[in-house]
Scaffold this motif. Structure first.
Motif, PDB file in Angstrom:
ATOM      1  N   ILE A 197      75.240  48.917  10.669  1.00 13.06           N
ATOM      2  CA  ILE A 197      74.467  49.443   9.538  1.00 13.06           C
ATOM      3  C   ILE A 197      74.433  50.966   9.574  1.00 13.06           C
ATOM      4  CG2 ILE A 197      72.147  49.571   8.536  1.00 13.06           C
ATOM      5  CD1 ILE A 197      71.759  46.653   9.422  1.00 13.06           C
ATOM      6  N   THR A 198      74.280  51.535  10.765  1.00  8.02           N
ATOM      7  CA  THR A 198      74.292  52.998  10.899  1.00  8.02           C
ATOM      8  C   THR A 198      75.619  53.565  10.418  1.00  8.02           C
ATOM      9  OG1 THR A 198      72.780  52.943  12.798  1.00  8.02           O
ATOM     10  CG2 THR A 198      74.128  54.919  12.521  1.00  8.02           C
ATOM     11  N   LYS A 199      76.695  52.939  10.834  1.00 13.12           N
ATOM     12  CA  LYS A 199      78.026  53.405  10.438  1.00 13.12           C
ATOM     13  C   LYS A 199      78.192  53.366   8.925  1.00 13.12           C
ATOM     14  CE  LYS A 199      82.942  52.286  10.900  1.00 13.12           C
ATOM     15  NZ  LYS A 199      83.935  51.348  11.473  1.00 13.12           N
ATOM     16  N   LYS A 200      77.752  52.285   8.310  1.00 15.17           N
ATOM     17  CA  LYS A 200      77.925  52.137   6.863  1.00 15.17           C
ATOM     18  C   LYS A 200      77.025  53.100   6.096  1.00 15.17           C
ATOM     19  CE  LYS A 200      79.627  47.396   6.924  1.00 15.17           C
ATOM     20  NZ  LYS A 200      80.981  47.847   6.516  1.00 15.17           N
ATOM     21  N   GLU A 201      75.801  53.304   6.568  1.00 16.57           N
ATOM     22  CA  GLU A 201      74.892  54.216   5.875  1.00 16.57           C
ATOM     23  C   GLU A 201      75.337  55.665   6.027  1.00 16.57           C
ATOM     24  OE1 GLU A 201      70.590  51.962   5.686  1.00 16.57           O
ATOM     25  OE2 GLU A 201      71.019  53.197   7.437  1.00 16.57           O
TER      26      GLU A 201
END
Length: 218
Positions: A197-201
């Protein structure tokens, strides 16, 4: 000439006294100067403090396991336990953010049921209690970021009964190993979910900033 010079000086002094701007004085705030500005709280799911709370709880599991079995059973031994009902993790690629959030919620709903087995074997487990509490918070936070949160629903009572029935075992040691395996897998599920999720955000945020920068250059 002296009288004219004195007149000019007197006029300049009067303008300064009245607060008139001096022509050569910079009036714009330098680029990048954020003095006086306050950064508001992040709206990113990956920045929520709930992650630290729930991961802080599950990260204590290894020590509790080792204290219970006094190294007679190695922690890595839990990796050999296969629980068919464990939810799949979010892949790092070829998966949209929405699909990842949906899988995250679905997985946490399953773990909430699996934690009932842990609670049954270890009624006084503080880790289990905290994991259940923060899982509910994380589910709600994640749903707020989804476009279609109604697509993910909790398990029915029949599904819950079947899920827990599959974990039953007459052997006390095996039941305890299953409980510990659930906590171990939950920890890795959460770690993986936060990273993806961090990577995508962050990627989406960088693309948005780049688009704004390109627009300003036009």
């Amino acid at each position: 000439m002296p009288s004219q010079l004195n007149a000019y000086l007197l006029c300049a002094m009067m303008l300064c006294a009245l607060g008139a701007p001096v022509e050569d004085a910079p009036t714009d705030i330098p680029a990048g100067d954020t003095s006086g500005e306050e950064m508001g709280p992040s709206d990113l799911l990956s920045d929520s403090p709930v992650w630290d709370s729930i991961l802080g709880a599950t990260s204590r599991h290894q020590k509790e396991f080792e204290d219970e079995f006094h190294n007679e059973v190695k922690y890595d031994f839990l990796g050999s336990y296969k629980i068919s009902s464990l939810p799949a993790r979010c892949p790092y690629s070829n998966f949209s953010k929405e699909a990842c959030l949906r899988r995250m919620v679905h997985g946490l709903l399953i773990y909430k049921v699996l934690l009932k087995h842990v609670e049954k074997e270890y009624p006084s487990s503080l880790i289990c209690s905290e994991a259940k509490y923060y899982s509910n918070l994380l589910i709600n936070l994640t749903k707020e970021k989804m476009r279609n949160p109604s697509q993910v629903t909790a398990l029915t009572s029949i599904q819950e009964v079947q899920l827990l029935k599959d974990l039953e075992n007459p052997n006390t040691f095996q039941r305890k190993m299953t409980a510990h395996s659930i906590l171990r897998q939950l920890h890795f599920f959460l770690l993986n979910g936060k990273r993806v999720i961090t990577k995508k955000e962050k990627t989406r945020g960088s693309m948005a900033n780049e688009s704004i920068g390109n627009f300003q250059l036009l």
